[in-house]
Design an enzyme around this catalytic site. Structure first.
Site, PDB file in Angstrom:
ATOM      1  NE  ARG A  26     -25.078  23.115 -16.648  1.00 60.61           N
ATOM      2  CZ  ARG A  26     -25.894  22.083 -16.461  1.00 60.61           C
ATOM      3  NH1 ARG A  26     -27.140  22.171 -16.844  1.00 60.61           N
ATOM      4  NH2 ARG A  26     -25.469  20.979 -15.917  1.00 60.61           N
ATOM      5  CD  GLU A 475     -41.123  29.601  -5.078  1.00 60.96           C
ATOM      6  OE1 GLU A 475     -40.546  28.800  -4.338  1.00 60.96           O
ATOM      7  OE2 GLU A 475     -40.638  29.997  -6.146  1.00 60.96           O
TER       8      GLU A 475
END
Ligand code: M6R
Length: 602
Positions: A26, A475
């Protein structure tokens, strides 16, 4: 953004370090801990990752009797990544410590008021105002819980907070608004964390903190209440992830592990109950479909929009951060918004969904996290069954999103009558072949390792595709650029002649996603255009496509399949290419610079 971990248990220090390590995806700009030791608060923090920190700081010198602590791993939003801005933040007296995940909108105004009342600040963060607001509450005699409730009522913006006070050394008080916070109880202690992977090793029961609630954790458990003080019954969530699922399991990096988990992840997604899929698909019928997501999740939306349009629906993919601007002035009462997000917490996607809901749209959420904010905002949802994805680069989440979106699209087409039952069953049986096909690609990754070695020193690359594979190309480019820092652009192959081709000179790398689908003949034309300018061609193509092999410098084969399966299959070699290039360049693919797994700021 940012990870919070807190625990009340025996020998809390190593537990805190381990819990926080599992949240580093995170953010990892800086790290810090606060412990209660002999009735005092000790704070240790610094710039950099937990491993760097643990190497520099002698945590063993801390009292092994420490039982209460909080920790934070940061992705900088306000203030540079440096020691001063690292959490925990203290109040003026050093007797209150807080860690915060979120962004406070009114911190400048709060800070000015606090400074005018004599508070001294030691960081440039928005979060530090919380410590000083809590200090004022505690000083007024309302205790840590009352003070945190009062602080939360003065702030605007997202805020998951864990707080300690040396005056109440047996507890951690938490507050949650918009940013996630999960509580856990296990045989040896009580815990709080920003995400479930950090808790799996320690907790056997997991509880989501409701929006706007306060929790008080003590050795005996926790109590939960609303900001106005009413008791709330905790809502348990089922978690069936075992520790192996959140550990690297022998792989050098999470990204490689997660690439290899894709056959299983896809087969789990294919097992989503037909009833759930049918219920979700019914939402699309007769509606204008707006698919929205960010980064990789947007690419899944783009791919699905092609498929839905080909099945007779009116579908458009819109990048979440542009959603509101893009649709300005449009009524959305007749629309259904499909919000796609691995984490279910991405602020841009949440913003798009909230905007759409305000204008009357129905919402279908597709997330990998059942307990996420997006799922709770949705009228219906599908949970992709990818399992925990820790690597910052999305891999198995993309494949499972594609699969879930395809299941949804074909089911909606069956319900609308644009697909016959026989054709639908044909699709279902083709999709069932995906896990084995992905495994066959994974069995040949050594070839990609060789190709990656050849390209590892490139400065630029184009990734080109047509139709659904425009999304695959985009992608592939995102994967390469985000973890290897090579400048890579994903483009519709036909568009390259309208500008991008001017950059092409001998040796320029062009990666073509060119399986045998309806655009294959046209893409060969694009390959030739690039080749004529000296580009180096790497093609991802269908096995046995000799014609394309002939004009490519390097190629990688995927198994022959119906058109709609190629984005899933062709993505896998592109993920592996990016992974190997990054590792050849000496980079850590799990922790690309400036990024975080879950982007909870706008
Ligand atoms: O959790 P989400 O799927 O909403 O995240 C969206 C993007 O932040 C994410 O896909 C990001 O682009 C990844 N780093 C891509 O690998």
């Amino acid at each position: 953004m940012c990870g919070i971990f807190g625990c009340i248990c025996e020998a809390a220090v190593p537990v805190l370090v381990d819990g926080l390590r599992r949240l580093e995806y995170r953010g990892y700009d800086s790290v810090g801990f606060a412990f209660i030791s002999e009735g005092r608060i000790i704070v240790m923090k610094d710039k950099g990752s937990i491993d760097d920190f643990v190497r520099r700081v002698d945590l063993d010198s801390l009292d092994s009797r420490i039982e209460v602590g909080i920790g934070h791993t940061r992705w900088a939003t306000h203030g540079a990544p440096c020691k001063e801005n690292a959490h925990p933040h203290l109040d003026c007296t050093g007797s209150i410590a807080i860690v915060h995940n979120g962004v406070l909108e009114n911190f400048l105004e709060l800070r000015a008021g606090l400074q005018a009342r004599g508070h001294a600040f030691s960081s440039n963060t928005d979060s530090e105002v919380i410590a000083h607001l809590v200090e004022e509450g505690v000083r007024s005699g309302i205790g840590l819980k009352g003070a945190l409730a009062s602080a939360s009522s003065q702030t605007r913006g997202s805020m998951a907070v864990a707080a300690l006070s040396s005056a109440e050394p047996d507890r951690i008080v938490c507050f949650r608004r918009e940013s996630p916070l999960i509580l856990g109880i296990g045989p040896k202690g009580v815990y709080c964390a920003s995400d479930i992977p950090a808790l799996v090793k320690y907790a056997t029961r997991f509880f989501l903190m409701p929006e706007g609630s306060l929790a008080t954790l003590t050795r005996g458990g926790f109590t939960l209440e609303s900001a106005s003080g009413e008791q709330i019954d905790p809502c348990a969530v089922g978690v069936d992830w075992d520790l192996a699922a959140v550990d690297r399991g022998g792989y050098a990096h999470f990204m490689l592990k997660e690439i290899h988990e894709q056959p299983l992840a896809v087969s789990n997604t294919l097992r989503i109950s037909a009833e759930y899929v049918a219920r979700a698909a019914s939402l699309l019928l007769g509606k204008r479909i707006l698919l929205t997501g960010s980064g990789t999740s947007y690419h899944a939306c783009l791919c699905a929009s092609y498929l839905l349009n080909s099945l007779g629906f009116d579908a458009r993919a819109i990048i979440s951060s542009e959603f509101e601007e893009h649709l300005k002035g449009q009524p959305l009462g007749e629309a259904v918004v499909v919000g796609v997000s691995q984490s279910g917490e991405t602020a841009d996607t949440l913003g798009a969904i909230r905007h759409a809901k305000r204008l009357g749209a129905r919402v279908l959420g597709i997330t990998n996290t059942l307990s996420s904010s997006i799922t709770s905002l949705s009228d219906a949802y599908l949970c992709t069954q990818g399992g925990p994805e820790i690597g910052v680069a999305a891999t198995k989440s993309f494949l499972t999103q594609l699969v879930a979106l395809e299941m949804l699209s074909f089911r909606a087409a069956l319900a609308s009558g644009s697909l016959s039952r026989a054709d639908y069953e044909g699709v279902v049986s083709e999709m069932a072949s995906l896990p084995a096909k992905i495994s066959s690609i994974l069995g040949r990754l050594d070839r990609l390792r060789e190709i990656a070695l050849k390209y590892a020193d490139r400065r630029d690359a184009y990734f080109l595709g047509r139709g659904m594979n425009v999304a695959t190309a985009m992608e592939g480019a995102l994967k390469l650029k985000e973890i290897s820092y090579i400048h890579a652009e994903g483009y519709p192959a036909g568009e390259s002649k309208h500008g991008p081709i001017s950059l092409v000179e001998p040796g320029f790398l062009c990666v073509f996603v060119a399986p045998k689908d309806s655009s294959r003949q046209r893409i060969i034309g694009n390959v030739m255009e690039m080749k004529a300018r000296g580009a180096e061609i790497f093609s991802v193509l269908t096995e046995g496509d000799g014609e394309l092999v002939e004009v490519s410098d390097e190629h990688f084969e995927v198994p022959e399949s119906p058109e709609y399966l190629y984005p899933v299959l062709c993505t896998v070699p592109l993920q592996a290419l990016a992974y190997y290039v990054a590792t050849y360049r000496g980079l850590d693919p799990d922790r690309p610079r400036n990024l975080a797994k879950s982007v909870t700021v706008l």
